[in-house]
Design a protein around this motif. Structure first.
Motif, PDB file in Angstrom:
ATOM      1  N   GLY A  38      32.293  33.184 -19.985  1.00 49.75           N
ATOM      2  CA  GLY A  38      31.515  32.282 -19.140  1.00 49.75           C
ATOM      3  C   GLY A  38      30.232  32.927 -18.668  1.00 49.75           C
ATOM      4  N   GLY A  39      29.630  32.355 -17.644  1.00 44.57           N
ATOM      5  CA  GLY A  39      28.384  32.891 -17.122  1.00 44.57           C
ATOM      6  C   GLY A  39      27.199  32.030 -17.500  1.00 44.57           C
ATOM      7  N   PRO A  40      25.993  32.528 -17.221  1.00 41.76           N
ATOM      8  CA  PRO A  40      24.789  31.734 -17.479  1.00 41.76           C
ATOM      9  C   PRO A  40      24.479  31.610 -18.972  1.00 41.76           C
ATOM     10  CG  PRO A  40      24.167  33.942 -16.834  1.00 41.76           C
ATOM     11  CD  PRO A  40      25.661  33.849 -16.674  1.00 41.76           C
ATOM     12  N   MET A  41      23.736  30.555 -19.313  1.00 42.43           N
ATOM     13  CA  MET A  41      23.232  30.445 -20.674  1.00 42.43           C
ATOM     14  C   MET A  41      22.138  31.487 -20.848  1.00 42.43           C
ATOM     15  SD  MET A  41      23.253  26.415 -21.639  1.00 42.43           S
ATOM     16  CE  MET A  41      22.439  25.815 -20.162  1.00 42.43           C
ATOM     17  N   MET A  42      22.099  32.099 -22.033  1.00 40.14           N
ATOM     18  CA  MET A  42      21.134  33.154 -22.333  1.00 40.14           C
ATOM     19  C   MET A  42      20.454  32.834 -23.656  1.00 40.14           C
ATOM     20  SD  MET A  42      23.525  36.457 -21.386  1.00 40.14           S
ATOM     21  CE  MET A  42      24.793  36.067 -22.590  1.00 40.14           C
ATOM     22  N   THR A  43      19.272  33.399 -23.853  1.00 41.89           N
ATOM     23  CA  THR A  43      18.516  33.227 -25.093  1.00 41.89           C
ATOM     24  C   THR A  43      18.530  34.533 -25.884  1.00 41.89           C
ATOM     25  OG1 THR A  43      17.065  31.642 -24.006  1.00 41.89           O
ATOM     26  CG2 THR A  43      16.264  32.609 -26.058  1.00 41.89           C
ATOM     27  N   ILE A  44      18.817  34.429 -27.187  1.00 37.87           N
ATOM     28  CA  ILE A  44      18.749  35.608 -28.048  1.00 37.87           C
ATOM     29  C   ILE A  44      17.291  36.020 -28.163  1.00 37.87           C
ATOM     30  CG2 ILE A  44      19.086  36.492 -30.403  1.00 37.87           C
ATOM     31  CD1 ILE A  44      21.750  36.018 -29.081  1.00 37.87           C
ATOM     32  N   ASP A  45      16.979  37.247 -27.765  1.00 36.79           N
ATOM     33  CA  ASP A  45      15.617  37.776 -27.830  1.00 36.79           C
ATOM     34  C   ASP A  45      15.377  38.524 -29.136  1.00 36.79           C
ATOM     35  OD1 ASP A  45      13.020  38.367 -26.520  1.00 36.79           O
ATOM     36  OD2 ASP A  45      13.754  40.435 -26.653  1.00 36.79           O
TER      37      ASP A  45
ATOM     38  N   GLY B 235      17.393  33.023 -10.682  1.00 38.91           N
ATOM     39  CA  GLY B 235      16.337  32.606  -9.762  1.00 38.91           C
ATOM     40  C   GLY B 235      14.995  32.813 -10.450  1.00 38.91           C
ATOM     41  N   GLU B 236      14.117  33.597  -9.826  1.00 43.32           N
ATOM     42  CA  GLU B 236      12.807  33.881 -10.420  1.00 43.32           C
ATOM     43  C   GLU B 236      12.792  35.204 -11.173  1.00 43.32           C
ATOM     44  OE1 GLU B 236       9.589  33.442  -7.678  1.00 43.32           O
ATOM     45  OE2 GLU B 236      10.332  31.527  -6.941  1.00 43.32           O
ATOM     46  N   THR B 237      13.952  35.864 -11.278  1.00 47.23           N
ATOM     47  CA  THR B 237      14.039  37.158 -11.945  1.00 47.23           C
ATOM     48  C   THR B 237      14.525  36.987 -13.378  1.00 47.23           C
ATOM     49  OG1 THR B 237      14.587  38.191  -9.836  1.00 47.23           O
ATOM     50  CG2 THR B 237      15.067  39.458 -11.817  1.00 47.23           C
ATOM     51  N   LEU B 238      13.779  37.526 -14.347  1.00 47.01           N
ATOM     52  CA  LEU B 238      14.181  37.511 -15.746  1.00 47.01           C
ATOM     53  C   LEU B 238      14.994  38.767 -16.028  1.00 47.01           C
ATOM     54  CD1 LEU B 238      14.005  36.102 -18.504  1.00 47.01           C
ATOM     55  CD2 LEU B 238      11.952  37.466 -18.954  1.00 47.01           C
ATOM     56  N   LEU B 239      16.196  38.579 -16.553  1.00 50.11           N
ATOM     57  CA  LEU B 239      17.088  39.691 -16.860  1.00 50.11           C
ATOM     58  C   LEU B 239      17.294  39.788 -18.358  1.00 50.11           C
ATOM     59  CD1 LEU B 239      19.707  38.858 -14.105  1.00 50.11           C
ATOM     60  CD2 LEU B 239      17.972  40.647 -14.012  1.00 50.11           C
ATOM     61  N   ALA B 240      17.617  40.983 -18.844  1.00 49.42           N
ATOM     62  CA  ALA B 240      17.891  41.204 -20.268  1.00 49.42           C
ATOM     63  C   ALA B 240      18.973  42.259 -20.387  1.00 49.42           C
ATOM     64  CB  ALA B 240      16.625  41.653 -20.993  1.00 49.42           C
ATOM     65  N   GLU B 241      19.847  42.085 -21.382  1.00 51.19           N
ATOM     66  CA  GLU B 241      20.937  43.032 -21.586  1.00 51.19           C
ATOM     67  C   GLU B 241      21.402  42.964 -23.031  1.00 51.19           C
ATOM     68  OE1 GLU B 241      22.815  45.988 -21.116  1.00 51.19           O
ATOM     69  OE2 GLU B 241      22.385  45.301 -19.096  1.00 51.19           O
ATOM     70  N   PHE B 242      21.998  44.063 -23.490  1.00 50.80           N
ATOM     71  CA  PHE B 242      22.573  44.151 -24.823  1.00 50.80           C
ATOM     72  C   PHE B 242      23.990  43.594 -24.799  1.00 50.80           C
ATOM     73  CE2 PHE B 242      25.387  46.392 -27.723  1.00 50.80           C
ATOM     74  CZ  PHE B 242      24.729  46.257 -28.936  1.00 50.80           C
ATOM     75  N   PHE B 243      24.318  42.765 -25.805  1.00 49.67           N
ATOM     76  CA  PHE B 243      25.679  42.248 -25.961  1.00 49.67           C
ATOM     77  C   PHE B 243      26.096  42.344 -27.427  1.00 49.67           C
ATOM     78  CE2 PHE B 243      23.962  39.938 -22.306  1.00 49.67           C
ATOM     79  CZ  PHE B 243      24.941  40.194 -21.360  1.00 49.67           C
ATOM     80  N   ARG B 244      27.342  42.744 -27.650  1.00 51.90           N
ATOM     81  CA  ARG B 244      27.905  42.734 -29.003  1.00 51.90           C
ATOM     82  C   ARG B 244      28.100  41.282 -29.441  1.00 51.90           C
ATOM     83  NH1 ARG B 244      32.196  45.346 -26.776  1.00 51.90           N
ATOM     84  NH2 ARG B 244      33.516  43.938 -27.965  1.00 51.90           N
ATOM     85  N   GLU B 245      27.988  41.050 -30.742  1.00 55.73           N
ATOM     86  CA  GLU B 245      28.128  39.704 -31.297  1.00 55.73           C
ATOM     87  C   GLU B 245      29.476  39.073 -30.936  1.00 55.73           C
ATOM     88  OE1 GLU B 245      28.764  38.557 -35.763  1.00 55.73           O
ATOM     89  OE2 GLU B 245      26.629  38.807 -35.398  1.00 55.73           O
ATOM     90  N   GLU B 246      30.522  39.881 -30.877  1.00 56.09           N
ATOM     91  CA  GLU B 246      31.872  39.367 -30.669  1.00 56.09           C
ATOM     92  C   GLU B 246      32.098  38.786 -29.273  1.00 56.09           C
ATOM     93  OE1 GLU B 246      31.298  42.638 -31.555  1.00 56.09           O
ATOM     94  OE2 GLU B 246      31.611  42.412 -33.709  1.00 56.09           O
ATOM     95  N   ILE B 247      31.239  39.108 -28.323  1.00 54.82           N
ATOM     96  CA  ILE B 247      31.504  38.648 -26.952  1.00 54.82           C
ATOM     97  C   ILE B 247      30.593  37.513 -26.510  1.00 54.82           C
ATOM     98  CG2 ILE B 247      32.424  40.910 -26.318  1.00 54.82           C
ATOM     99  CD1 ILE B 247      29.870  41.308 -24.631  1.00 54.82           C
ATOM    100  N   ILE B 248      29.788  36.974 -27.443  1.00 57.07           N
ATOM    101  CA  ILE B 248      28.946  35.822 -27.118  1.00 57.07           C
ATOM    102  C   ILE B 248      29.232  34.677 -28.083  1.00 57.07           C
ATOM    103  CG2 ILE B 248      27.095  37.091 -25.964  1.00 57.07           C
ATOM    104  CD1 ILE B 248      25.527  37.064 -28.574  1.00 57.07           C
ATOM    105  N   THR B 249      28.958  33.461 -27.625  1.00 60.00           N
ATOM    106  CA  THR B 249      29.179  32.261 -28.414  1.00 60.00           C
ATOM    107  C   THR B 249      27.961  31.362 -28.288  1.00 60.00           C
ATOM    108  OG1 THR B 249      31.549  32.350 -27.980  1.00 60.00           O
ATOM    109  CG2 THR B 249      30.680  30.237 -28.709  1.00 60.00           C
ATOM    110  N   LYS B 250      27.545  30.763 -29.406  1.00 52.73           N
ATOM    111  CA  LYS B 250      26.400  29.858 -29.390  1.00 52.73           C
ATOM    112  C   LYS B 250      26.739  28.604 -28.588  1.00 52.73           C
ATOM    113  CE  LYS B 250      22.992  27.710 -32.359  1.00 52.73           C
ATOM    114  NZ  LYS B 250      22.513  27.539 -33.727  1.00 52.73           N
TER     115      LYS B 250
END
Length: 67
Positions: free
Chosen positions: A17-24, A42-57
Motif C-alpha cells: 500500500g501507500g501513495p501512488m508513485m511515478t517510475i523515474d 504535501g509540497e515535498t517531492l520524495l524519491a527512493e529506490f525500490f526492487r521490482e518485486e515490491i511494487i505493482t503498476k
C-alpha cells in the motif's frame, strides 16, 4: 536489468500500500536491480529506490483523474 517490467512514467504503488508513485528511472543499489520512484508528500517531492518485486503498476481509470 534484463527486460524492464516498468517504464519511465508508469504509476506504481508498494505491494503493501501507500501513495501512488511515478517510475523515474531504472537503477541499481548494492548490485540489486530496481527503480527510482518519486512521489509527493504535501509540497515535498520524495524519491527512493525500490526492487521490482515490491511494487505493482496502478491502472488509472479516467474518472479517478483530477484533470
Amino acid at each position: 536489468m534484463e527486460e524492464s517490467k516498468y517504464k519511465v512514467g508508469d504509476i506504481v504503488r508498494l505491494n503493501s500500500g501507500g501513495p501512488m508513485m511515478t517510475i523515474d528511472r531504472e537503477a541499481q543499489k548494492d548490485g540489486i536491480d530496481g527503480y527510482i520512484c518519486k512521489w509527493a508528500n504535501g509540497e515535498t517531492l520524495l524519491a527512493e529506490f525500490f526492487r521490482e518485486e515490491i511494487i505493482t503498476k496502478v491502472e488509472i481509470v479516467p474518472s479517478e483523474c483530477h484533470g
